[in-house]
Design a protein around this motif. Structure first.
Motif, PDB file in Angstrom:
ATOM      1  N   TRP A 155       1.175  63.056  62.088  1.00 56.88           N
ATOM      2  CA  TRP A 155       1.041  61.611  62.331  1.00 56.88           C
ATOM      3  C   TRP A 155       0.293  60.448  63.476  1.00 56.88           C
ATOM      4  N   ARG A 173      -1.137  54.118  65.682  1.00 54.11           N
ATOM      5  CA  ARG A 173      -1.509  53.419  64.966  1.00 54.11           C
ATOM      6  C   ARG A 173      -0.278  53.414  64.242  1.00 54.11           C
ATOM      7  N   GLN A 174       0.485  54.042  63.973  1.00 48.72           N
ATOM      8  CA  GLN A 174       1.763  53.448  63.015  1.00 48.72           C
ATOM      9  C   GLN A 174       2.429  52.375  63.892  1.00 48.72           C
ATOM     10  N   HIS A 212       0.639  49.362  64.361  1.00 50.40           N
ATOM     11  CA  HIS A 212       0.570  48.843  62.418  1.00 50.40           C
ATOM     12  C   HIS A 212       2.357  47.755  62.312  1.00 50.40           C
ATOM     13  N   GLU A 215       8.740  50.995  55.629  1.00 46.42           N
ATOM     14  CA  GLU A 215       8.247  52.180  56.338  1.00 46.42           C
ATOM     15  C   GLU A 215       7.466  53.343  54.554  1.00 46.42           C
ATOM     16  N   GLU A 263       5.124  51.873  54.327  1.00 42.47           N
ATOM     17  CA  GLU A 263       3.453  51.765  54.964  1.00 42.47           C
ATOM     18  C   GLU A 263       3.150  52.330  55.881  1.00 42.47           C
ATOM     19  N   LEU A 264       4.040  52.675  56.764  1.00 41.72           N
ATOM     20  CA  LEU A 264       4.009  54.049  57.967  1.00 41.72           C
ATOM     21  C   LEU A 264       3.523  54.863  57.650  1.00 41.72           C
ATOM     22  N   TYR A 265       3.825  55.527  56.846  1.00 39.35           N
ATOM     23  CA  TYR A 265       3.319  56.785  56.296  1.00 39.35           C
ATOM     24  C   TYR A 265       2.583  57.491  55.278  1.00 39.35           C
ATOM     25  N   PHE A 281      -2.666  56.672  58.326  1.00 40.66           N
ATOM     26  CA  PHE A 281      -2.032  57.210  59.190  1.00 40.66           C
ATOM     27  C   PHE A 281      -1.871  59.029  59.684  1.00 40.66           C
TER      28      PHE A 281
END
Length: 303
Positions: free
Chosen positions: A87, A91-92, A95, A111, A113-115, A119
């Motif tokens: 991952w 960038r996470q 974001h 959460e 969107e982070l995964y 990404f």
């Protein structure tokens, strides 16, 4: 078959011809093993000493198939994460900060969107599964740990990868897989059974001359013969690292760069570092005499 170009090869001889057009000269045994790996859609396990052309075959096969070569270089300590995916944490984090600055308070949405797939950093194995067509080169598997070898066997069995946050990723069409080993340790039978196996020998004198002439057209036939003869004799010595075809080509290229017309003892002495990469090997050869290495005709048993 994976590709229309490869489909033109209706026999090992035709595949050998396609490889030949790309500058790779192979014998009947290797051409047959490669042909069957393509037809049976099985990984090809190539074993042999360093420098006999295992990696180069994968590169040339990718050219024949007009497919990208995706290389996984194995080493001690290589783990699944380094070979599969990771991952992109920076960038996470960016974001997340941008979302906070925008006033987003929906934790579940953040959460999710982070995964997101954007990404996810695909490493060689995942890239090979998602790229159609592709040639996956797992280089020097004998340098990896037993645990990684077992993991690779699992991936090659069904060509699927599970990403807990995203689900299962399955190859739309499995990549062509070439696994190489220099036999620094024994690879487990389970992995070999999953593959088609071929042991690569050093080339014969005539074939080595042909390889030199093909790869280095600036080298005269006389010089190519002298270098090939010397390389064949070096492999018969008790050396720490006998020269492979790669070293033979380096030696010839160095001689051509120096404008040498012949391989004589003086020229061999100053260029020995291109073919022998251990001081002990160079000392052993010099002690026996470079003239003896270069004297005489072609090695016996030429084919």
């Amino acid at each position: 078959m994976w590709d229309t170009t490869a489909a033109e090869a209706g026999s090992p001889a035709q595949l050998a011809d396609l490889l030949d057009r790309q500058g790779y000269l192979c014998d009947e045994g290797l051409a047959t093993a490669c042909f069957l790996a393509l037809r049976m859609r099985r990984p090809l396990f190539l074993e042999g000493e360093a420098g006999v052309g295992k990696t180069e075959l994968a590169k040339t096969l990718a050219k024949v198939l007009d497919a990208p070569l995706i290389r996984l270089q194995c080493y001690e300590g290589l783990d699944a994460a380094q070979a599969l995916y990771d991952w992109d944490f920076p960038r996470q984090l960016l974001h997340l900060r941008a979302a906070e600055a925008a006033g987003v308070t929906d934790v579940a949405r953040l959460e999710g969107e982070l995964y997101d797939r954007r990404f996810l950093v695909a490493r060689p194995l995942l890239r090979a599964l998602e790229t159609v067509p592709s040639v996956l080169l797992v280089d020097e598997i004998d340098r990896a740990d037993d645990e990684f070898e077992a993991f690779l066997l699992e991936v090659l069995s069904d060509f699927t990868i599970s990403v807990p946050e995203l689900g299962t990723i399955r190859a739309e069409r499995p990549p062509v897989v070439v696994v190489t080993s220099n036999r620094t340790r024994e690879v487990h039978d389970a992995l070999k059974r999953r593959c088609l196996y071929h042991w690569l020998e050093h080339p014969s004198y005539d074939r080595e001359v042909a390889i030199i002439r093909r790869r280095l057209p600036g080298a005269s036939e006389r010089l190519a013969g002298q270098v090939a003869r010397a390389a064949q004799r070096l492999r018969a010595e008790d050396l720490l690292k006998p020269p492979g075809v790669a070293e033979t080509l380096d030696w010839t290229e160095a001689l051509v760069a120096l404008g040498a017309r012949d391989l004589d003892p003086d020229t061999a002495a100053v260029t020995l570092g291109t073919v022998l990469k251990y001081r002990e090997d160079q000392e052993r050869v010099r002690a026996r005499g470079l003239a003896a290495l270069l004297d005489g005709g072609a090695p016996s048993g030429r084919t």
